[in-house]
Design an enzyme around this catalytic site. Sequence first.
Site: not given
Ligand SMILES: *Cc1c(COP(=O)(O)O)cnc(C)c1O
Ligand code: SF4
Length: 348
Positions: A270, A111, A102, A314, A106, A93, A89-90, A109, A307
């Site tokens: 989120d 996801r 996991c 973010k 959580c 990175r 997305r960026y 979460c 986000d």
């Molecule tokens: C949060 C995130 C990152 C890492 O972001 P940083 O601000 O550099 O920690 C990279 N890719 C995605 C898709 C993210 O959601």
């Molecule tokens: S927040 Fe989601 S991905 Fe992270 S440890 Fe908890 S269940 Fe797993």
Amino acid sequence: MTWKQQLANSITTPEQLAGHFDIDPEPMRAVAARYPLLITPHYFNLIEKPGDPIWRQCVPDLGELAVDDLPEDSLNEQAFAPVPTVVHRYPDRALLMVSGQCAGYCRFCTRKNRVGTRAFCFSRAKIDEGITYLSEAPEVRDVILTGGDPLLLNDDRLDDILSRLYRIPHVEMIRIGSRMPVTLPHRITPQLCRILSRFQPLYLNTHFNHPRELTIESAAACARLADAGLVLGNQTVLLNDVNDDPGVMIELCRGLLKMRVRPYYLHHLDQARGTAHFRVPVERGLEIIAGLRGQVSGLGIPQYVVDPPGGEGKVPLQPENLLGMGGILRVQTARGVVELPNRRRDVV
Ligand SMILES: *Cc1c(COP(=O)(O)O)cnc(C)c1O
Ligand code: SF4
């Protein structure tokens, strides 16, 4: 117990919970049928009573089934997935998903609609495809292993994945996102640390949300990682009735610094389906951050970020980005203004 024994002895059904606490497992059954339940013995032992901050993070709650109009893929990650295991997305990175499970699920979460399900499973072939994609994307300097929890993989698998990423010339650093230091600190074995130490610079962001999670075992796990040369950070999610309190957050941030872990992000929740009962209004989050100033070393004050669901990336929750609060939160992102719900949805 070894980490595998801890996992094998985890709580996975409402009936097992009812065996320890005076609760009715019946209402929980439908929730556990929809979203996976797993609590390691280590994490379970941190619960003092039903409804406490540890309980709320790991025990199914009817609020998860509340009808809401929140998206299942709350970050629109699939729109940024060139191959199924990569989220790019960026420009510089990218995330590489290496495990769909996991050591503890959580309830809040992001996801939660995918983790621990059969569909969220990454075969060797799919991970290979992700590594190939990254090796052909010269703009990617920073690869973040995520999932699920990457440290659920065996040592050999992790070694193999890290070695292959490490050999890509344009990948300058690797990060791992893992909640293991919190829920299963036994996973951080000397053997694992020896492997990890070979891949510097290696950053590990973990996920402590409450000072009661800062146990002796977790402190020892973090010390082993730090001694192996990893740089440790922490990402906390701001959660209703868990840590939405300045005193709790001060204790958490101070405790993390003592454990050689730098608070990195405080995430505004989120917008994922089934998590609306955890929402904290942004006004409260800002108060909590303000409460940290003067009480915690500057090193220990995380950046408060949101986000947004469209995949805008973010955004720091600072005055210049906050265009409106109240019932609706209006945030200035790099790709325009987004509006988000800002009140908790109480469950009927
Ligand atoms: C949060 C995130 C990152 C890492 O972001 P940083 O601000 O550099 O920690 C990279 N890719 C995605 C898709 C993210 O959601
Ligand atoms: S927040 Fe989601 S991905 Fe992270 S440890 Fe908890 S269940 Fe797993």
